[in-house]
Design a protein around this motif. Structure first.
Motif, PDB file in Angstrom:
ATOM      1  N   ASN A  23      43.111  48.009  34.371  1.00 44.56           N
ATOM      2  CA  ASN A  23      41.836  47.388  34.013  1.00 44.56           C
ATOM      3  C   ASN A  23      40.837  47.594  35.146  1.00 44.56           C
ATOM      4  O   ASN A  23      40.958  47.005  36.206  1.00 44.56           O
ATOM      5  CB  ASN A  23      42.074  45.903  33.762  1.00 44.56           C
ATOM      6  CG  ASN A  23      40.859  45.210  33.212  1.00 44.56           C
ATOM      7  OD1 ASN A  23      39.741  45.660  33.446  1.00 44.56           O
ATOM      8  ND2 ASN A  23      41.076  44.127  32.499  1.00 44.56           N
TER       9      ASN A  23
ATOM     10  N   SER B  78      37.754  46.722  35.334  1.00 43.94           N
ATOM     11  CA  SER B  78      36.586  45.834  35.420  1.00 43.94           C
ATOM     12  C   SER B  78      36.507  45.178  36.798  1.00 43.94           C
ATOM     13  O   SER B  78      35.443  44.767  37.230  1.00 43.94           O
ATOM     14  CB  SER B  78      36.604  44.787  34.306  1.00 43.94           C
ATOM     15  OG  SER B  78      37.794  44.058  34.341  1.00 43.94           O
TER      16      SER B  78
ATOM     17  N   ILE C  76      37.388  42.303  38.589  1.00 46.18           N
ATOM     18  CA  ILE C  76      36.706  41.025  38.752  1.00 46.18           C
ATOM     19  C   ILE C  76      37.745  39.920  38.945  1.00 46.18           C
ATOM     20  O   ILE C  76      38.791  39.928  38.310  1.00 46.18           O
ATOM     21  CB  ILE C  76      35.785  40.751  37.540  1.00 46.18           C
ATOM     22  CG1 ILE C  76      34.997  39.474  37.742  1.00 46.18           C
ATOM     23  CG2 ILE C  76      36.558  40.707  36.239  1.00 46.18           C
ATOM     24  CD1 ILE C  76      33.779  39.425  36.877  1.00 46.18           C
TER      25      ILE C  76
ATOM     26  N   SER D 226      41.445  40.656  37.332  1.00 41.74           N
ATOM     27  CA  SER D 226      41.639  41.662  36.295  1.00 41.74           C
ATOM     28  C   SER D 226      42.872  42.531  36.558  1.00 41.74           C
ATOM     29  O   SER D 226      43.279  43.293  35.704  1.00 41.74           O
ATOM     30  CB  SER D 226      40.390  42.533  36.172  1.00 41.74           C
ATOM     31  OG  SER D 226      40.102  43.125  37.414  1.00 41.74           O
TER      32      SER D 226
END
Ligand SMILES: *[C@@H]1O[C@H](CO)[C@@H](O)[C@H](O)[C@H]1NC(C)=O
Ligand SMILES: *[C@@H]1O[C@H](CO)[C@@H](O)[C@H](O)[C@H]1NC(C)=O
Ligand SMILES: *[C@@H]1O[C@H](CO)[C@@H](O)[C@H](O)[C@H]1NC(C)=O
Ligand SMILES: *[C@@H]1O[C@H](CO)[C@@H](O)[C@H](O)[C@H]1NC(C)=O
Ligand SMILES: *[C@@H]1O[C@H](CO)[C@@H](O)[C@H](O)[C@H]1NC(C)=O
Ligand SMILES: *[C@@H]1O[C@H](CO)[C@@H](O)[C@H](O)[C@H]1NC(C)=O
Ligand SMILES: *[C@@H]1O[C@H](CO)[C@@H](O)[C@H](O)[C@H]1NC(C)=O
Ligand SMILES: *[C@@H]1O[C@H](CO)[C@@H](O)[C@H](O)[C@H]1NC(C)=O
Ligand SMILES: *[C@@H]1O[C@H](CO)[C@@H](O)[C@H](O)[C@H]1NC(C)=O
Ligand SMILES: *[C@@H]1O[C@H](CO)[C@@H](O)[C@H](O)[C@H]1NC(C)=O
Ligand SMILES: *[C@@H]1O[C@H](CO)[C@@H](O)[C@H](O)[C@H]1NC(C)=O
Ligand SMILES: *[C@@H]1O[C@H](CO)[C@@H](O)[C@H](O)[C@H]1NC(C)=O
Length: 794
Positions: free
Chosen positions: A220, A222, A224, A236
């Motif tokens: 993942n 992203s 965060i 994440s």
């Protein structure tokens, strides 16, 4: 500042309570905040923004918790604008210009930091209740926010992203950027990095693990990570933690601390002290760079970690261990006949992570010595047993040194022959981490008489003689003679230790009731309580011990929890949490697939190889208790019932710290020999009223090994045989063992493969007999036992 009057007197009517309490203030375009006179405050008054002192006439602009007041200089800073360039105490200011740019000026309008924003509408600066300082356009649009550029602290709802990282301060008093950071790596994984002046390396998750082995996901991107005010941190990359006080709505921060550990802190009220509710690294010596080069770290739970120079080396900076040590007037450079010039000092159990030249498999010690002598840059080597052979790891640099009985390899340090007698130069706990000093403050809240802190210091000062048992006696005595005051103090203490551990959490009774389906499946029962099998909400299988509530005060339970939580070793049972609720006292442990050694011994499923491994693992666990903790923790009740086996038959020592708290009913006076241990496993010292040292555990361990060898519980043998004393006792014991070893072995020998393992058997017998010597000084230490078993040397 702090007590300085506020410029904004619009809300003067509110000042009846306290000068800062109900003031909030926005900075509008064209105005400034200066060092001398102003600060912003969030509407709920929890956060302040402004200038705070960082040294003599040096200030930084930042955000901090309003309590305690700035004048105490003990404020909790959560954000700083350009931490590396403090400004002058006079005529420095931060200005919101009419073009929408927020600029921090040092004296003489020297720009130290700016937000680089532009706005033609009327913007204003506002400190939100979350602690986020925002620059808002007229339409409410956020032009800039402090949450987007964290310093070393995350607040609830503040996200760590691909563009941000937490960087530690240089020291407790110097807010400049330090060497440790917490960030998302290129593979989308959260990591801790040591980025020192000379070297850099990742130390969390453990660098030898692949991401998935550490439970992380790399898919993942992203990138965060955030946490909430209940104490749920999630990222994440699948990294999710709950703080030990998860569920309570508290003030919380996650901070990249100066000692290289990432910690979660929480506190109830504004002015309270912060307590640690989670930390990334359990063994602080594993943090890279703490002791610098050519030194090693040792850890003592009561006082924190300690750095020591390797023999022959001396400290570079008298005050800062991160510079490490350098050779005390020798050089290891190339010599034509190195054999004549250099030799090696043997340093067992010291690990130096990284910086190997290469690995040379199947190398004898002599081969390895010769190799290192002729490699000009070789400063030392590890000689380590693995994969059925000895391996040689010559070192180019000596860094990340860590002394732990759990490490099996031996370090051989190359030194000029004249220095081979040199010893390690110890530091005086200069690395001892911040946590310790925080705990000190907490203790002082209570009754100064009978402070446990004093006992702890006393204990470590004495090198740990007799400590635990005295401690316990003291504990009971004081508990009986005094009231609630002591309890709350103990609770503070207990929480203090608890804070130091990670992976812990506090469970509610209903949670555990659910996990065990109403305490359905009983898997064990002991003096202290009943153990049930349960499945936690995250699907982990746990052993849940319900303590006999009548005996167990809240403070005691927490003390026990804290003791166990502080210790971490693969051969010690791991505790996941606890529950203290009304009368209920429960401890949540990892579940051990194969139950206790006692049960498996009686069912004859263990072959000699396994028995040997169990003897070794148990010795390692006890060695950790004794040495890592400087004898502070004696088990005092080593027996097969307290040695548990996991699915691979790895042994884990259980119940340390527990038994002494549970048997309090039997305690009648300060005569503690009556309360400790189990008949048959108890050293003669108990009977003869002699000082109790770690050697009592060595004795019990010896009996356990004998029991593993003979399959017979020594308590069933003639009572004199264990509790008599003197030479006759030993003779009878040896006779007894030999009788069982030679002839009528209770277990079919062939079936257990005893023939093939004869050498190991003999070592076990020899170790066991040494361990049960009457004279405690004749018994080996637990780490010596580990060495004997590892190297088959006697
Ligand atoms: C300060 O700014 C906040 C947020 O923009 C706003 O709600 C509040 O009314 C302002 N307060 C004052 C005194 O201007
Ligand atoms: C600030 O903290 C230090 C220890 O870090 C302590 O000694 C001192 O008393 C504290 N000052 C105040 C005013 O609380
Ligand atoms: C600023 O003014 C220019 C033109 O005067 C306009 O194009 C721009 O959108 C305005 N920007 C903002 C943030 O209002
Ligand atoms: C703080 O640390 C930085 C970086 O090491 C150093 O340059 C600075 O002089 C230190 N400041 C103080 C006041 O010691
Ligand atoms: C923790 O937070 C994550 C992400 O916000 C959420 O998915 C998860 O359900 C939370 N866990 C708990 C126990 O609240
Ligand atoms: C990636 O992580 C974020 C934040 O935790 C989450 O919202 C998102 O659904 C995840 N994406 C995938 C594909 O799992
Ligand atoms: C290790 O070396 C010895 C002699 O050098 C050799 O006999 C033995 O087979 C080697 N073992 C392995 C596993 O290579
Ligand atoms: C040995 O170290 C020196 C300086 O530390 C370096 O220049 C040299 O290349 C090194 N030699 C080897 C073989 O690594
Ligand atoms: C080292 O110590 C041993 C015995 O302690 C002594 O015999 C030897 O001479 C010493 N060597 C040096 C170089 O001091
Ligand atoms: C501590 O003990 C001393 C003497 O034993 C006594 O005078 C003092 O009042 C005690 N302090 C407290 C806070 O109980
Ligand atoms: C060891 O003992 C436990 C508990 O009695 C039992 O469940 C387990 O099956 C035993 N191990 C073997 C291999 O029999
Ligand atoms: C402790 O107990 C032992 C036997 O249980 C007894 O001989 C001894 O006198 C006792 N010591 C004290 C100080 O009460």
């Amino acid at each position: 500042m702090g007590t300085v009057p506020f410029l904004c007197l619009v809300l003067v009517s509110a000042l009846t309570f306290s000068f800062t309490s109900s003031t909030s203030l926005n900075l509008s375009m064209g105005s400034s905040l200066s060092v001398e006179n102003t600060e912003l405050m969030s509407p709920d008054a929890v956060f302040s923004a402004g200038f705070f002192p960082v040294g003599e006439n040096a200030f930084c602009f930042g955000i901090w918790f309003s309590e305690p007041p700035t004048s105490t200089r003990n404020i909790t800073v959560v954000w700083i604008a350009n931490r590396d360039m403090p400004v002058n105490g006079q005529r420095s200011k931060i200005t919101l210009h009419k073009d929408g740019n927020l600029v921090l000026y040092d004296i003489d309008r020297y720009t130290v930091w700016s937000s680089n924003t532009v706005s033609n509408s009327s913007a204003h600066l506002h400190l939100r209740d979350t602690g986020n300082l925002v620059l808002l356009a007229a339409d409410g649009l956020v032009l800039w926010e402090s949450f987007a550029s964290p310093t070393d602290t995350l607040l609830p709802q503040q996200a760590l992203t691909r563009n941000t990282k937490l960087v530690s301060s240089r020291s407790l008093t110097n807010y400049s950027s330090g060497f440790y950071s917490f960030y998302f790596d290129n593979d989308n994984t959260l990591r801790l990095l040591y980025d020192g002046p000379e070297v850099s390396s990742i130390y969390w998750p453990d660098p030898w693990l692949l991401s998935w082995q550490a439970g992380r996901s790399t898919y993942n991107n992203s990138r965060i990570a955030t946490f909430d005010s209940l104490g749920n941190f999630s990222s994440s990359d699948n990294f999710i933690v709950w703080t030990i006080d998860y569920g309570a709505k508290l003030q919380r921060i996650f901070k990249m601390d100066v000692d290289g550990n990432l910690r979660g802190y929480s506190r109830k009220g504004q002015g309270d002290a912060w307590s640690v509710s989670w930390e990334a690294i359990l063994q602080p010596c594993k943090i890279h760079g703490i002791c610098g080069a050519n030194s090693y770290c040792s850890y003592i739970p009561s006082s924190g970690r300690k750095c020591s120079c390797l023999p022959g080396y001396e400290m570079i900076s008298k005050t800062d261990w991160s510079y490490g040590c350098h050779p005390a007037g020798f050089d290891l450079s190339c010599k034509s006949s190195p054999e004549e010039v250099f030799g090696f000092v043997h340093l067992p159990h010291i690990e130096m992570f990284g910086y190997d030249y290469a690995v040379y498999p199947n190398f004898t010690l002599d081969q390895c010595k010769s190799l290192c002598l002729h490699l000009c840059n070789c400063t030392a080597f590890h000689h380590k047993f693995g994969n059925g052979q000895y391996q040689c790891y010559p070192k180019a640099q000596l860094r990340n040194g860590y002394r732990t009985p759990g490490f099996d390899g031996d370090l051989y340090l190359k030194l000029p022959k004249a220095l081979l007698n040199a010893t390690s130069k110890d530091g005086n706990n200069m690395c001892s981490n911040k946590l310790t000093s925080q705990l000190d403050r907490r203790y002082n809240k209570g009754n100064p008489n009978g402070s446990i802190e004093f006992m702890l210091k006393f204990a470590s000062g004495l090198g740990g003689l007799e400590v635990v048992c005295i401690f316990i006696v003291w504990f009971f005595v004081t508990r009986r003679t005094s009231g609630g005051q002591q309890d709350s103090e103990l609770e503070l203490l207990a929480q203090g230790y608890l804070q130091a551990a990670t992976g812990f959490r506090r469970f509610t009774y209903s949670e555990l009731k659910k996990a065990t389906e109403g305490f359905k499946e009983e898997i064990g029962r002991g003096g202290g309580g009943t153990v049930y099998k349960g499945i936690l909400s995250d699907q982990r299988v746990a052993a849940i011990k319900q303590l006999n509530a009548a005996n167990q005060g809240e403070a005691e339970c927490l003390a026990e929890v804290s003791l166990i939580g502080k210790l971490y070793h693969m051969n010690l049972i791991e505790m996941w949490g606890y529950c203290v609720e009304d009368k209920h006292r429960l401890l949540v442990y990892e579940y051990m697939e194969h139950g206790s050694l006692a049960k498996n011994l009686s069912s004859n499923v263990l072959d000699w190889k396994k028995r040997y491994e169990i003897a070794l693992g148990t010795a390692k666990g006890l060695a950790y208790l004794h040495e890592e903790c400087l004898e502070w923790v004696l088990h005092c009740d080593v027996k097969p019932q307290n040695i548990l086996l996991d699915s691979d038959y790895n042994p884990k020592v259980a119940d340390f710290g527990l038994s002494k708290l549970l048997n309090r009913g039997e305690l009648s006076s300060s005569n503690f020999s009556t309360i400790r241990g189990t008949r048959g496993y108890m050293a003669p010292e108990w009977v003869h009223n002699m000082p109790i040292t770690s050697k009592v555990d060595v004795y019990s361990y010896g009996i356990v090994v004998l029991e593993m060898l003979t399959g017979t519980n020594p308590t069933e043998c003639n009572v004199q045989c264990v509790e008599g004393g003197g030479e006759t006792q030993k003779k009878m014991m040896i006779e007894w063992v030999m009788e069982r070893m030679n002839g009528e072995f209770p277990n079919a020998e062939n079936k257990m493969g005893a023939e093939n393992e004869k050498g190991k058997l003999e070592i076990l017998v020899e170790v066991a007999l040494q361990c049960i010597e009457d004279d405690r000084d004749a018994r080996p230490s637990m780490s010596r036992v580990v060495e004997m078993l590892l190297h088959h040397e006697l």
